[in-house]
Motif scaffolding. Structure first.
Motif, PDB file in Angstrom:
ATOM      1  N   TYR A 162       0.881  -1.177   0.000  1.00 33.34           N
ATOM      2  CA  TYR A 162       0.000   0.000   0.000  1.00 33.34           C
ATOM      3  C   TYR A 162       0.914   1.222   0.000  1.00 33.34           C
ATOM      4  N   CYS A 179      -6.056   7.101   4.140  1.00 28.56           N
ATOM      5  CA  CYS A 179      -6.355   7.761   2.877  1.00 28.56           C
ATOM      6  C   CYS A 179      -7.869   7.729   2.685  1.00 28.56           C
ATOM      7  N   CYS A 181      -9.351   7.972  -0.550  1.00 27.18           N
ATOM      8  CA  CYS A 181      -9.702   7.777  -1.967  1.00 27.18           C
ATOM      9  C   CYS A 181     -10.872   6.781  -2.047  1.00 27.18           C
ATOM     10  N   CYS A 184     -10.059   3.264  -0.824  1.00 25.17           N
ATOM     11  CA  CYS A 184      -9.865   3.170   0.640  1.00 25.17           C
ATOM     12  C   CYS A 184     -11.200   3.313   1.367  1.00 25.17           C
ATOM     13  N   HIS A 197      -5.908   2.449  -5.265  1.00 25.01           N
ATOM     14  CA  HIS A 197      -5.369   3.348  -4.223  1.00 25.01           C
ATOM     15  C   HIS A 197      -3.972   3.833  -4.592  1.00 25.01           C
TER      16      HIS A 197
HETATM   17 ZN   LIG Z   1      -6.525   5.443  -0.894  1.00 25.71          ZN
END
Ligand SMILES: [Zn+2]
Length: 571
Positions: A162, A179, A181, A184, A197
């Motif tokens: 990651y 995170c 995004c 995520c 990600h």
């Molecule tokens: Zn992410």
């Protein structure tokens, strides 16, 4: 394909890469489009030549399977620099060569960056395959890399890594994804979500990199990001220490304010330039025969700080003002003579202050003080320092210490005033305007080297510091302005500089009507940096004066873009 540079920060640039009518902002990631990890819809895509669609970056398959139909690929087979395959000339996109070997050897990587960027490939878009992890993008952009591929993002996803802007984490070790995004937010399940990600982390970091390039502050981001990997720290140190010349050529003469928060800040190209320029060009004002060493202040310019106001009051009350040469002892610059305190970066840096000096700082300051004392021939030296005292005093024979390590205290300020008063007895004092004139000549010499020494000899200074007009025989040669902190030339000032062939941009035989573009430049003297005042001339005939928008190395090879922003045209 077309590549335009929009913003520069050292070797880094924000550019526009146009392929078949589609424009991408660089630095950018070119996504490999595979059945497993499809490229984002609107991003730049990297496809094999022959299979590439309109707007894609095309790459020849391999030097082993060289085919005639891949000769016009954007990336020819040679970009990989394979030691086993036939060498193939690069296409319109430049690259460093054998990236997998260079990633194992930081010195070789820095050497390859320097060789590429000191040559004719400087202005070509530069591809950096395989290496572009989010935590490396700042450094790689700082090296002048414009395009990265998505291979390292895919490889990380396939290995369960990651990615973040400060390094990789094992997916299985993460309880809460750091995170927000979409992948995520859904929980990052599976390799495809992990790739989503990773791609998002890289895209976010690139936006930050482009922002810092536009602001001229990429170096600070680089100094923060390189902490995640020894290889990166090594690369930056090799660039700073082994390839200063190329780095300095591209560093603007007046950049963005910065915090010198890391060991590497001591060797920033603009900081090194400051110290080498002092050694190469500096001469003290002739009447400033009493050296007064004082500490720096957090507030800049120093003279606006409460502590420096008190020092200056003591100097003024002593009656020795025109004789005293105030020089600030500081890290990372080493020394700042008072008259240069407006010149970048003297009023534009910040440092963490604890009173502890590390060994490199101590050695640098001691060396600079030794140089100042040996080269400038003072009649007397007064040390009025704080924590710097233990480093500086042992270097100077016979200095008078007025601070006892506490320069702001009333008794010490009185001692300073009294000491200067005694030193000034029977000395040859001059009036304020004569000293202002000498200070301006010192700035001219620091800014323009030989051109300033010769062209600004015997000038007069009119006005109230820091806004000063500079005249010679009643004709204005230029003005010192705040906050620019440098001398801005008139046409007559340009003519004065031109005689020494310093800071000159040579053009063909035409009269510029507005700003000067690179296509009109024939040559430039080696000293020209972005932000410098430069003379635009044909042979010895001055045609205009303005501010350089490119350094000398770029002006010589560029065919597009503004080279000089013109301030005055010759009549
Ligand atoms: Zn992410």
């Amino acid at each position: 394909m077309r590549f335009e540079i929009a913003k520069r920060d050292g070797l880094a640039r924000v550019g526009e890469l146009e392929i078949d009518g589609t424009t991408h902002s660089t630095p950018a990631i070119a996504f490999v489009d595979s059945w497993k990890h499809s490229a984002p819809d609107n991003g730049l895509k990297l496809r094999q030549a022959g299979l590439a669609k309109e707007g894609d970056l095309s790459v020849a398959p391999s030097a082993f399977t060289l085919r005639a139909d891949t000769d016009d690929a954007h990336l020819r087979a040679g970009y990989r620099g394979s030691p086993y395959a036939e060498s193939v000339p690069n296409g319109p996109i430049a690259s460093l060569g054998s990236i997998s070997e260079l990633m194992l050897d930081s010195r070789a990587f820095a050497d390859a960056v320097d060789a590429l960027k000191a040559g004719q490939a400087l202005l070509r878009p530069t591809f950096c395959p395989v290496a572009g992890l989010p935590n490396r993008l700042a450094l790689l952009a700082y090296c002048g890399m414009d395009i990265f591929d998505s291979i390292p993002l895919i490889m990380a996803a396939e290995s369960g890594v990651y990615l973040t802007s400060t390094g990789g984490l094992h997916r299985d070790s993460i309880d809460e994804p750091p995170c927000s995004c979409p992948a995520c937010s859904r929980g990052v399940e599976g390799k495809e979500a992990l790739f989503e990600h990773n791609a998002s982390a890289a895209a976010t970091e690139l936006k930050l990199v482009r922002h810092h390039i536009a602001q001229g502050s990429l170096r600070e981001l680089v100094e923060a990001r390189i902490r995640s990997e020894s290889w990166q720290v090594q690369v930056l140190r090799h660039l700073d220490l082994d390839h200063h010349r190329t780095q300095e050529m591209h560093a603007p003469v007046r950049g963005a304010p910065f915090s010198a928060n890391s060991k590497e800040s001591l060797h920033r190209p603009d900081v090194e330039r400051w110290r080498s320029r002092l050694r190469d060009r500096y001469e003290r004002p002739p009447h400033a025969k009493i050296l007064l060493l004082i500490p720096c202040s957090a507030k800049k310019p120093y003279s606006a700080s409460p502590s420096h106001r008190r020092f200056r009051e003591a100097v003024r009350n002593s009656g020795a003002r025109s004789l005293v040469h105030e020089v600030v002892v500081t890290s990372p610059l080493g020394l700042v003579p008072r008259e240069l305190e407006l010149f970048y970066p003297a009023k534009d840096y910040d440092i963490p202050v604890t009173g502890h000096w590390d060994r490199d700082e101590c050695a640098m300051v001691a060396e600079m003080v030794r140089w100042l004392v040996d080269s400038q021939g003072y009649d007397a030296i007064v040390s009025h320092l704080g924590s710097e005292r233990d480093i500086v005093n042992p270097v100077i024979n016979g200095c008078m210490d007025t601070s006892d390590g506490n320069p702001g205290s009333k008794p010490c300020l009185s001692k300073l005033e009294e000491t200067l008063r005694e030193l000034a007895v029977d000395a040859d004092t001059v009036d304020g305007s004569e000293r202002a004139r000498q200070d301006i000549m010192s700035i001219a010499r620091f800014q323009f080297g030989e051109g300033g020494t010769v062209g600004f000899a015997d000038v007069e200074a009119k006005g109230r510091w820091p806004v000063v007009r500079i005249l010679k025989d009643g004709v204005q040669l230029g003005a010192l302005s705040y906050p620019r902190g440098m001398i801005s030339l008139t046409i007559e000032g340009a003519e004065a500089i031109s005689g020494s062939d310093s800071y000159c941009v040579e053009i063909d035989d035409f009269a510029p009507k507005g700003n000067l573009f690179a296509v009109g430049v024939e040559d430039a003297t080696d000293d020209v940096r972005i932000g410098d005042d430069v003379v635009v001339r044909h042979r010895k005939d001055v045609r205009a004066v303005g501010v350089a928008r490119m350094c000398a190395a770029e002006m010589r090879i560029a065919q597009r873009g503004e080279a000089v922003h013109i301030r005055h045209l010759a009549r």
